[in-house]
Design an enzyme around this catalytic site. Structure first.
Site, PDB file in Angstrom:
ATOM      1  N   GLY A 102      48.479 -55.617 118.265  1.00  0.00           N
ATOM      2  CA  GLY A 102      48.806 -54.565 117.307  1.00  0.00           C
ATOM      3  C   GLY A 102      49.391 -55.139 116.023  1.00  0.00           C
ATOM      4  O   GLY A 102      49.550 -56.356 115.883  1.00  0.00           O
TER       5      GLY A 102
ATOM      6  N   LEU B 279      52.489 -54.931 114.774  1.00  0.00           N
ATOM      7  CA  LEU B 279      53.765 -55.609 114.983  1.00  0.00           C
ATOM      8  C   LEU B 279      53.583 -56.870 115.814  1.00  0.00           C
ATOM      9  O   LEU B 279      54.172 -57.911 115.514  1.00  0.00           O
ATOM     10  CB  LEU B 279      54.768 -54.665 115.654  1.00  0.00           C
ATOM     11  CG  LEU B 279      56.114 -55.291 116.027  1.00  0.00           C
ATOM     12  CD1 LEU B 279      56.821 -55.868 114.807  1.00  0.00           C
ATOM     13  CD2 LEU B 279      56.997 -54.276 116.750  1.00  0.00           C
TER      14      LEU B 279
ATOM     15  N   ALA C 124      52.286 -49.722 122.484  1.00  0.00           N
ATOM     16  CA  ALA C 124      52.500 -48.273 122.404  1.00  0.00           C
ATOM     17  C   ALA C 124      51.167 -47.565 122.222  1.00  0.00           C
ATOM     18  O   ALA C 124      50.214 -48.138 121.688  1.00  0.00           O
ATOM     19  CB  ALA C 124      53.431 -47.926 121.243  1.00  0.00           C
TER      20      ALA C 124
ATOM     21  N   THR D 215      49.765 -45.083 119.960  1.00  0.00           N
ATOM     22  CA  THR D 215      50.213 -44.612 118.635  1.00  0.00           C
ATOM     23  C   THR D 215      49.238 -43.647 117.957  1.00  0.00           C
ATOM     24  O   THR D 215      49.452 -43.279 116.806  1.00  0.00           O
ATOM     25  CB  THR D 215      50.451 -45.810 117.700  1.00  0.00           C
ATOM     26  OG1 THR D 215      49.246 -46.565 117.595  1.00  0.00           O
ATOM     27  CG2 THR D 215      51.578 -46.694 118.217  1.00  0.00           C
TER      28      THR D 215
ATOM     29  N   THR E 231      60.158 -45.031 117.628  1.00  0.00           N
ATOM     30  CA  THR E 231      59.615 -44.384 116.433  1.00  0.00           C
ATOM     31  C   THR E 231      60.505 -43.273 115.882  1.00  0.00           C
ATOM     32  O   THR E 231      61.288 -42.655 116.617  1.00  0.00           O
ATOM     33  CB  THR E 231      58.240 -43.774 116.776  1.00  0.00           C
ATOM     34  OG1 THR E 231      57.733 -43.028 115.668  1.00  0.00           O
ATOM     35  CG2 THR E 231      58.331 -42.829 117.970  1.00  0.00           C
ATOM     36  N   ASP E 232      60.333 -43.004 114.587  1.00  0.00           N
ATOM     37  CA  ASP E 232      60.996 -41.877 113.932  1.00  0.00           C
ATOM     38  C   ASP E 232      60.437 -40.532 114.400  1.00  0.00           C
ATOM     39  O   ASP E 232      61.051 -39.490 114.186  1.00  0.00           O
ATOM     40  CB  ASP E 232      60.854 -41.989 112.408  1.00  0.00           C
ATOM     41  CG  ASP E 232      59.401 -42.005 111.947  1.00  0.00           C
ATOM     42  OD1 ASP E 232      58.542 -42.539 112.678  1.00  0.00           O
ATOM     43  OD2 ASP E 232      59.117 -41.507 110.838  1.00  0.00           O
TER      44      ASP E 232
ATOM     45  N   TYR F  88      53.026 -37.450 121.148  1.00  0.00           N
ATOM     46  CA  TYR F  88      53.364 -38.840 120.821  1.00  0.00           C
ATOM     47  C   TYR F  88      54.882 -39.033 120.799  1.00  0.00           C
ATOM     48  O   TYR F  88      55.430 -39.900 121.492  1.00  0.00           O
ATOM     49  CB  TYR F  88      52.754 -39.246 119.482  1.00  0.00           C
ATOM     50  CG  TYR F  88      53.303 -40.535 118.930  1.00  0.00           C
ATOM     51  CD1 TYR F  88      53.101 -41.738 119.589  1.00  0.00           C
ATOM     52  CD2 TYR F  88      54.037 -40.556 117.739  1.00  0.00           C
ATOM     53  CE1 TYR F  88      53.612 -42.936 119.098  1.00  0.00           C
ATOM     54  CE2 TYR F  88      54.549 -41.740 117.229  1.00  0.00           C
ATOM     55  CZ  TYR F  88      54.336 -42.920 117.915  1.00  0.00           C
ATOM     56  OH  TYR F  88      54.863 -44.103 117.418  1.00  0.00           O
TER      57      TYR F  88
ATOM     58  N   LYS G 172      57.236 -41.080 123.553  1.00  0.00           N
ATOM     59  CA  LYS G 172      58.083 -42.198 123.125  1.00  0.00           C
ATOM     60  C   LYS G 172      59.549 -41.931 123.472  1.00  0.00           C
ATOM     61  O   LYS G 172      60.267 -42.838 123.915  1.00  0.00           O
ATOM     62  CB  LYS G 172      57.929 -42.448 121.623  1.00  0.00           C
ATOM     63  CG  LYS G 172      56.597 -43.071 121.221  1.00  0.00           C
ATOM     64  CD  LYS G 172      56.393 -44.474 121.800  1.00  0.00           C
ATOM     65  CE  LYS G 172      57.336 -45.490 121.175  1.00  0.00           C
ATOM     66  NZ  LYS G 172      57.112 -46.851 121.752  1.00  0.00           N
TER      67      LYS G 172
END
Length: 291
Positions: free
Chosen positions: A10, A12, A59, A61, A100-101, A124, A128
């Protein structure tokens, strides 16, 4: 030091491999080499490699697809995170789990603190958050690092999509009433490498500084890309309301996060997102020159 990295292919994961300190042996795994939804595979990988740290950068995503692919989203974002936490707790390993936000509902107008109540709007974010909660409950020594609006020179992301569309189209419309903070993966990878050394526990927020709408972000991408020669011409970009661009999943209208605890821990101030965007575009420019 040996570190097991999940989600290596990914954005990251790719950044972490590119920035890995010389004294660290990084065992980079993705779904093809380690299915983290399977506890037996996790245990076998840990037996084989004997790491002292796990970085979970894997993840699900696909925010809109998650609305119908619920079982898979929870398998990766919740259950796999719980499996990794269980293994880390049993073996005394340090776990860094990336979140995540989107765990927030966007109803605030001030930056979210790590201690603020999380109320996700879609599958999602909910999957998370379930993973975050499982990690905290199972492995109290772990760190959960929430980030937002990630982009990089690797993989697919908003910046690369905008560059492609701005080169192909005569005009664009971009949502202007969803506010957050764009974050270069380099900021997050630097934070994770710092955490590997310091081993803090609990929930932390990591993003670049400043705020933007997706429209603001798109305008900045075009301006910076034109200045670097990554785009040959400017096109009109129109601000849209969320209702003009309907999607299967609801997005938080405001998901800016308070990073002060993370900055204090790292003894730094994160750079403004626009300067980080410029750095990443320079990286893209250099890659294009080398091709």
């Amino acid at each position: 030091m040996k570190i097991l990295l999940t989600g290596a292919n990914g954005q990251l994961g790719s950044e972490l491999q590119a920035t890995c300190p010389a004294h660290i042996t990084l065992i980079a795994t993705d779904y093809s080499s380690l299915d983290i939804t399977q506890t037996a595979q996790i245990q076998a990988a840990l037996d084989q490699h004997q790491p002292s740290v796990i970085i979970n950068a894997a993840a699900y995503t696909a925010v809109d697809k998650a609305e119908t692919d619920v079982e898979r989203a929870y398998a990766i974002n919740h259950h796999a995170a719980a499996h990794l936490a269980q293994a880390a707790q049993q073996r005394g390993l340090y776990l860094l789990h990336v979140s995540t936000d989107f765990v927030f509902d966007g109803q605030q107008s001030t930056p979210y603190m790590p201690t603020d109540v999380a109320q996700p709007l879609g599958v999602y974010g909910a999957s998370k958050l379930a993973g975050d909660n499982a990690v905290q409950q199972i492995c109290p020594t772990a760190a959960i690092v929430r980030t937002s609006w990630l982009y990089s020179a690797y993989g697919n992301n908003f910046v690369k999509t905008m560059l492609r569309l701005m080169a192909e189209r005569e005009s664009l419309g971009v949502v202007a009433d969803q506010i957050g903070t764009p974050t270069w993966t380099r900021t997050l990878s630097d934070t994770l490498w710092s955490f590997v050394v310091q081993k803090p526990q609990g929930i932390f927020h990591c993003s670049d500084n400043g705020v933007a709408s997706w429209y603001d972000f798109a305008i900045a991408i075009q301006e910076e890309a034109l200045a670097l020669g990554l785009l040959s011409k400017a096109i009109p970009v129109k601000p849209l309301r969320t209702e003009e661009y309907p999607t299967p999943a609801r997005r938080p209208a405001y998901s800016v996060m308070d990073k002060r605890a993370t900055e204090t821990l790292m003894d730094c101030t994160f750079a403004h997102w626009r300067s980080r965007l410029r750095e990443m575009l320079i990286q893209l420019q250099q890659q294009a020159i080398l091709k």
